[in-house]
Design a protein around this motif. Structure first.
Motif, PDB file in Angstrom:
ATOM      1  N   GLN A 141      -4.508  27.825 -14.738  1.00 16.16           N
ATOM      2  CA  GLN A 141      -5.047  28.573 -15.867  1.00 16.16           C
ATOM      3  C   GLN A 141      -4.162  28.789 -17.065  1.00 16.16           C
ATOM      4  O   GLN A 141      -4.484  29.071 -18.082  1.00 16.16           O
ATOM      5  CB  GLN A 141      -5.537  29.875 -15.471  1.00 16.16           C
ATOM      6  CG  GLN A 141      -6.332  30.683 -16.496  1.00 16.16           C
ATOM      7  CD  GLN A 141      -6.952  32.223 -15.782  1.00 16.16           C
ATOM      8  OE1 GLN A 141      -6.706  32.456 -14.527  1.00 16.16           O
ATOM      9  NE2 GLN A 141      -7.728  32.745 -16.615  1.00 16.16           N
ATOM     10  N   SER A 144      -4.569  27.204 -20.740  1.00 18.34           N
ATOM     11  CA  SER A 144      -5.261  27.890 -21.742  1.00 18.34           C
ATOM     12  C   SER A 144      -4.764  28.777 -22.573  1.00 18.34           C
ATOM     13  O   SER A 144      -3.768  29.624 -21.851  1.00 18.34           O
ATOM     14  CB  SER A 144      -6.538  28.562 -21.022  1.00 18.34           C
ATOM     15  OG  SER A 144      -7.247  29.487 -21.997  1.00 18.34           O
ATOM     16  N   PHE A 194     -12.484  35.167 -16.686  1.00 14.58           N
ATOM     17  CA  PHE A 194     -12.763  33.973 -17.213  1.00 14.58           C
ATOM     18  C   PHE A 194     -12.617  32.589 -16.046  1.00 14.58           C
ATOM     19  O   PHE A 194     -12.960  31.562 -16.201  1.00 14.58           O
ATOM     20  CB  PHE A 194     -11.434  33.771 -18.327  1.00 14.58           C
ATOM     21  CG  PHE A 194     -11.503  32.352 -18.920  1.00 14.58           C
ATOM     22  CD1 PHE A 194     -12.111  32.219 -20.275  1.00 14.58           C
ATOM     23  CD2 PHE A 194     -10.746  31.466 -18.640  1.00 14.58           C
ATOM     24  CE1 PHE A 194     -12.124  31.024 -20.883  1.00 14.58           C
ATOM     25  CE2 PHE A 194     -10.464  30.418 -19.282  1.00 14.58           C
ATOM     26  CZ  PHE A 194     -11.124  30.033 -20.434  1.00 14.58           C
ATOM     27  N   TRP A 195     -11.637  32.846 -15.233  1.00  9.33           N
ATOM     28  CA  TRP A 195     -11.151  31.924 -14.334  1.00  9.33           C
ATOM     29  C   TRP A 195     -12.563  31.302 -13.503  1.00  9.33           C
ATOM     30  O   TRP A 195     -12.852  30.324 -13.232  1.00  9.33           O
ATOM     31  CB  TRP A 195     -10.215  32.290 -13.478  1.00  9.33           C
ATOM     32  CG  TRP A 195      -9.643  31.127 -12.783  1.00  9.33           C
ATOM     33  CD1 TRP A 195      -9.499  31.316 -11.252  1.00  9.33           C
ATOM     34  CD2 TRP A 195      -8.744  29.854 -12.886  1.00  9.33           C
ATOM     35  NE1 TRP A 195      -8.885  30.169 -10.599  1.00  9.33           N
ATOM     36  CE2 TRP A 195      -8.637  29.307 -11.702  1.00  9.33           C
ATOM     37  CE3 TRP A 195      -8.938  29.208 -14.185  1.00  9.33           C
ATOM     38  CZ2 TRP A 195      -7.933  27.936 -11.652  1.00  9.33           C
ATOM     39  CZ3 TRP A 195      -8.274  27.806 -14.039  1.00  9.33           C
ATOM     40  CH2 TRP A 195      -7.905  27.415 -12.872  1.00  9.33           C
ATOM     41  N   ASN A 197     -15.651  31.978 -14.216  1.00  4.45           N
ATOM     42  CA  ASN A 197     -16.645  31.258 -14.985  1.00  4.45           C
ATOM     43  C   ASN A 197     -16.168  29.679 -15.201  1.00  4.45           C
ATOM     44  O   ASN A 197     -17.021  28.869 -15.009  1.00  4.45           O
ATOM     45  CB  ASN A 197     -16.730  31.824 -16.272  1.00  4.45           C
ATOM     46  CG  ASN A 197     -17.660  33.276 -16.021  1.00  4.45           C
ATOM     47  OD1 ASN A 197     -18.733  33.094 -15.297  1.00  4.45           O
ATOM     48  ND2 ASN A 197     -17.455  34.156 -17.075  1.00  4.45           N
ATOM     49  N   ARG A 198     -14.921  29.562 -15.189  1.00  4.82           N
ATOM     50  CA  ARG A 198     -14.426  28.001 -15.712  1.00  4.82           C
ATOM     51  C   ARG A 198     -15.003  27.213 -14.595  1.00  4.82           C
ATOM     52  O   ARG A 198     -15.217  26.149 -14.412  1.00  4.82           O
ATOM     53  CB  ARG A 198     -13.116  28.364 -16.141  1.00  4.82           C
ATOM     54  CG  ARG A 198     -12.346  26.979 -16.097  1.00  4.82           C
ATOM     55  CD  ARG A 198     -12.847  26.200 -17.721  1.00  4.82           C
ATOM     56  NE  ARG A 198     -12.166  24.975 -17.886  1.00  4.82           N
ATOM     57  CZ  ARG A 198     -12.816  23.890 -18.365  1.00  4.82           C
ATOM     58  NH1 ARG A 198     -13.915  24.019 -18.893  1.00  4.82           N
ATOM     59  NH2 ARG A 198     -12.197  22.909 -18.644  1.00  4.82           N
ATOM     60  N   ALA A 201     -18.479  26.421 -13.947  1.00 10.91           N
ATOM     61  CA  ALA A 201     -18.830  25.378 -14.937  1.00 10.91           C
ATOM     62  C   ALA A 201     -17.989  23.849 -14.681  1.00 10.91           C
ATOM     63  O   ALA A 201     -18.952  22.953 -14.742  1.00 10.91           O
ATOM     64  CB  ALA A 201     -18.213  25.720 -16.538  1.00 10.91           C
ATOM     65  N   ILE A 202     -16.953  23.775 -14.267  1.00 10.42           N
ATOM     66  CA  ILE A 202     -16.391  22.444 -14.004  1.00 10.42           C
ATOM     67  C   ILE A 202     -17.241  21.842 -12.707  1.00 10.42           C
ATOM     68  O   ILE A 202     -17.257  20.737 -12.914  1.00 10.42           O
ATOM     69  CB  ILE A 202     -14.948  22.534 -13.541  1.00 10.42           C
ATOM     70  CG1 ILE A 202     -14.008  23.118 -14.788  1.00 10.42           C
ATOM     71  CG2 ILE A 202     -14.224  21.409 -12.823  1.00 10.42           C
ATOM     72  CD1 ILE A 202     -12.585  23.615 -14.509  1.00 10.42           C
ATOM     73  N   SER A 205     -20.193  20.616 -14.026  1.00  2.00           N
ATOM     74  CA  SER A 205     -20.031  19.325 -14.992  1.00  2.00           C
ATOM     75  C   SER A 205     -19.726  18.278 -14.059  1.00  2.00           C
ATOM     76  O   SER A 205     -20.232  16.958 -14.393  1.00  2.00           O
ATOM     77  CB  SER A 205     -18.985  19.729 -15.893  1.00  2.00           C
ATOM     78  OG  SER A 205     -18.402  18.408 -16.470  1.00  2.00           O
TER      79      SER A 205
END
Length: 311
Positions: A141, A144, A194-195, A197-198, A201-202, A205
């Motif tokens: 992380q 970022s 944030f982590w 959610n990330r 999302a990954i 994807s």
């Protein structure tokens, strides 16, 4: 005779074509988790757990915590544990435990947690790879710009599974009840939000089939009431430091097509053996203080099976 030979050749060709067209067998993957090993036995317990998890077939090992509460929060000990873990045969991913930093005090008896966490980050999380003789690449992380400090949060993929660590220490996520003393907790809450959610999302994807999330603290994912119980529940007696990440994980899991396995190093009831409990697509596994091996089968719907690493 010539017709028989042609028939044999045709049969062989069909068998070869059939074999090549058949789906390849998925032998799955295996990883191990070393639970917080410092309730008793100290470094010898950790050495034994590392030895139990040295098989070549293990893709990686997650180590939950490097020291016990009774051991000093000093650089010398931190360095010794780093060298011990870095000399292990398998890729080693270190997860910080509460006893590694939150409970540390300085010579005046005041909390030294933030400074000790910063030192742990320098020693254990400075590189974009695991420890151990055999390395695996990690995405931290800290890459970022907004969250440069949070290098202990990392993710990596093996096959169709996304693995990740998140800093959630066992002592109520380091929430301090005294007013005005929770800046570390609140900042980390934002970073972890944030982590998570990330990560999901990954996962969408990359079209992975499962997410495995490692933390020291137990999120207690199945304690959250639903339906009418959620409307009628009483306010908790004290602040639950895991409430927000727990609700976020459950909400994200509802929108994720694959499985989500939460792994922590919480203790087990006397005589109980570690096992995975599933509710819908969310699974929960508490490892306890020993070494544990998990086999992942990804041919079709992902399946997770548990056994003691010493077996």
């Amino acid at each position: 005779m010539q017709l028989l030979s042609r028939s044999l050749l045709l049969s062989c060709a069909l068998l070869t074509l059939s074999a090549s067209a058949a789906p390849k067998r998925d032998d799955g993957q295996r990883f191990a988790v070393i639970g917080h090993s410092f309730i008793s036995g100290g470094e010898e317990h950790l050495k034994a757990a590392i030895a139990e998890t040295s098989e070549k077939s293990l893709a990686f090992v997650v180590v939950a915590g490097i020291k016990g509460v009774q051991e000093g929060c000093v650089d010398k000990l931190y360095q010794q544990r780093r060298e011990l873990i870095d000399n292990a045969r398998r890729p080693m991913v270190v997860l910080p435990a509460a006893s590694d930093w939150t409970e540390c005090k300085n010579s005046a008896g005041r909390s030294n947690a933030i400074e000790r966490l910063a030192r742990l980050r320098e020693l254990f999380y400075a590189e974009q790879q695991s420890l151990g003789e055999k390395k695996i690449a990690l995405t931290r992380q800290s890459m970022s710009p907004r969250f440069r400090s949070y290098a202990e949060n990392a993710h990596w993929e093996v096959g169709k599974v996304l693995y990740a660590t998140i800093n959630l220490p066992s002592n109520n996520n380091h929430y301090l009840p005294a007013a005005g003393r929770n800046s570390e907790y609140e900042d980390r809450l934002v970073a972890n939000r944030f982590w998570l959610n990330r990560l999901f999302a990954i996962a969408r994807s990359d079209k992975v089939e499962a997410i495995v999330l490692f933390s020291e603290g137990d999120l207690k994912p199945f304690s959250e009431p639903t339906g009418l119980r959620a409307l009628l529940r009483r306010a908790p007696a004290g602040h639950d430091g895991f409430a927000e990440p727990r609700r976020q994980v459950l909400a994200l899991a509802q929108k994720f097509a694959g499985k989500v396995l939460l792994v922590d190093s919480a203790g087990l009831p006397k005589g109980a053996k570690p096992g995975i409990e599933w509710r819908g697509n969310v699974g929960h596994l508490s490892v306890g203080p020993g070494a544990l091996e998990v086999r992942v089968q990804t041919n079709g719907e992902p399946k997770f099976a548990v056994k003691d690493a010493a077996d």
